[in-house]
Motif scaffolding. Structure first.
Motif, PDB file in Angstrom:
ATOM      1  N   VAL A 107       0.856  -1.185   0.000  1.00  0.00           N
ATOM      2  CA  VAL A 107       0.000   0.000   0.000  1.00  0.00           C
ATOM      3  C   VAL A 107       0.893   1.236   0.000  1.00  0.00           C
ATOM      4  O   VAL A 107       1.913   1.280   0.693  1.00  0.00           O
ATOM      5  N   SER A 115       0.702   5.642   0.234  1.00  0.00           N
ATOM      6  CA  SER A 115      -0.170   6.720   0.700  1.00  0.00           C
ATOM      7  C   SER A 115       0.325   8.052   0.190  1.00  0.00           C
ATOM      8  O   SER A 115       1.484   8.196  -0.216  1.00  0.00           O
ATOM      9  N   ILE A 152      -4.607   9.532   1.704  1.00  0.00           N
ATOM     10  CA  ILE A 152      -5.329   8.477   0.991  1.00  0.00           C
ATOM     11  C   ILE A 152      -4.339   7.349   0.720  1.00  0.00           C
ATOM     12  O   ILE A 152      -3.168   7.597   0.429  1.00  0.00           O
ATOM     13  N   GLU A 153      -4.819   6.126   0.808  1.00  0.00           N
ATOM     14  CA  GLU A 153      -3.995   4.958   0.523  1.00  0.00           C
ATOM     15  C   GLU A 153      -4.490   4.255  -0.740  1.00  0.00           C
ATOM     16  O   GLU A 153      -5.691   4.243  -1.022  1.00  0.00           O
ATOM     17  N   HIS A 154      -3.539   3.674  -1.481  1.00  0.00           N
ATOM     18  CA  HIS A 154      -3.864   2.895  -2.678  1.00  0.00           C
ATOM     19  C   HIS A 154      -3.225   1.520  -2.581  1.00  0.00           C
ATOM     20  O   HIS A 154      -2.039   1.399  -2.199  1.00  0.00           O
ATOM     21  N   ASP A 155      -3.990   0.490  -2.905  1.00  0.00           N
ATOM     22  CA  ASP A 155      -3.441  -0.851  -3.010  1.00  0.00           C
ATOM     23  C   ASP A 155      -2.620  -0.923  -4.295  1.00  0.00           C
ATOM     24  O   ASP A 155      -3.132  -0.678  -5.394  1.00  0.00           O
ATOM     25  N   LYS A 189      -4.544  -1.303  -8.041  1.00  0.00           N
ATOM     26  CA  LYS A 189      -4.576  -0.066  -8.825  1.00  0.00           C
ATOM     27  C   LYS A 189      -3.706  -0.172 -10.076  1.00  0.00           C
ATOM     28  O   LYS A 189      -4.080   0.323 -11.148  1.00  0.00           O
ATOM     29  N   PRO A 203     -11.056  12.171  -6.109  1.00  0.00           N
ATOM     30  CA  PRO A 203     -11.830  11.479  -5.062  1.00  0.00           C
ATOM     31  C   PRO A 203     -12.818  12.427  -4.384  1.00  0.00           C
ATOM     32  O   PRO A 203     -12.669  13.650  -4.414  1.00  0.00           O
ATOM     33  N   PHE A 241       2.214   7.345  -5.959  1.00  0.00           N
ATOM     34  CA  PHE A 241       0.871   7.666  -5.458  1.00  0.00           C
ATOM     35  C   PHE A 241       0.027   8.327  -6.546  1.00  0.00           C
ATOM     36  O   PHE A 241      -1.147   7.996  -6.736  1.00  0.00           O
ATOM     37  N   LEU A 277      -0.936   5.595  -9.263  1.00  0.00           N
ATOM     38  CA  LEU A 277      -1.966   4.646  -8.858  1.00  0.00           C
ATOM     39  C   LEU A 277      -3.326   5.315  -8.703  1.00  0.00           C
ATOM     40  O   LEU A 277      -4.366   4.690  -8.944  1.00  0.00           O
ATOM     41  N   GLY A 278      -3.329   6.584  -8.316  1.00  0.00           N
ATOM     42  CA  GLY A 278      -4.586   7.323  -8.214  1.00  0.00           C
ATOM     43  C   GLY A 278      -5.016   7.947  -9.526  1.00  0.00           C
ATOM     44  O   GLY A 278      -6.055   8.611  -9.578  1.00  0.00           O
TER      45      GLY A 278
END
Length: 219
Positions: A87, A89, A103-106, A110, A139, A165, A168-169
């Motif tokens: 993860v 962030s 915010i966190e992303h797997d 992702k 988001p 980050f 992935l977002g």
């Protein structure tokens, strides 16, 4: 009958038996001053693409556990998995209520989304980022509930940008053109052109860093 005396057209007079003719011949053989032509200075053109400003260290302190000690270079997915990083962030801020949080992303989930999109659309994109990358859907705010309003907080120092980050977002489109050019400069990518072209190269470049054997080479 004696021949008539020779006429000297150079204005010199004979002196005691013709010695002046030797003087005249020597004067004609004197070297003439040469003209000095100033040639324009030539400046060696250096390719600005690969130049790092003098005084900058080739390595940096990694700003995140998933970043390497080189500017704009992240670790591969294999390395992240082996070191237990699943993860990532990043700091964000709501444009409505101004609240800041993380915010966190797997990573695997992702990245799988982005990989599928690239594989399905790479040949249609023509080296240009699609609208969904240029103007990403942001988001929703977890505090005020407003939609499409949470933007990433960008580090003022470009070497501290949270590239993984943002990838992935799918929020790399929030970067300025100067920030995207910074990434391309330090990853040896062509960095001229409109933002959609530089953004496309940034997406592919980061995907290539995560998965070097993936389908992320330029056509």
């Amino acid at each position: 009958m004696r021949p008539p005396p020779l006429a000297l057209t150079s204005g010199h007079q004979l002196d005691g038996g013709g010695g002046s003719q030797a003087d005249l011949k020597l004067s004609l053989q004197q070297p003439q001053p040469q003209r000095v032509v100033a040639l324009p200075l030539r400046h060696n053109r250096r390719n600005p693409r690969q130049i790092i400003s003098q005084g900058k260290s080739p390595t940096i302190q990694p700003p995140f556990p998933w970043a390497t000690n080189h500017r704009a270079i992240i670790h591969s997915l294999k390395h992240l998995t082996e070191t237990g990083i699943t993860v990532v962030s990043g700091d964000v801020q709501c444009k409505r209520c101004n609240r800041q949080y993380q915010i966190e992303h797997d990573v695997k989930a992702k990245f799988a989304e982005i990989s599928c999109y690239v594989m399905e659309n790479k040949y249609k994109l023509n080296d240009r980022a699609p609208p969904v990358w240029l103007n990403p859907v942001l988001p929703n705010c977890r505090f005020c509930g407003q939609e499409n309003c949470v933007k990433p907080i960008m580090a003022q120092n470009k070497k501290a940008i949270n590239w993984l980050f943002l990838l992935l977002g799918q929020m790399l489109g929030c970067c300025t053109l100067a920030q995207l050019k910074y990434f391309c400069k330090h990853t040896r990518n062509h960095r001229t052109g409109a933002k959609d072209r530089v953004l496309f190269l940034t997406y592919l470049g980061l995907c290539k860093q995560l998965e070097p054997n993936g389908p992320f080479d330029r056509l």
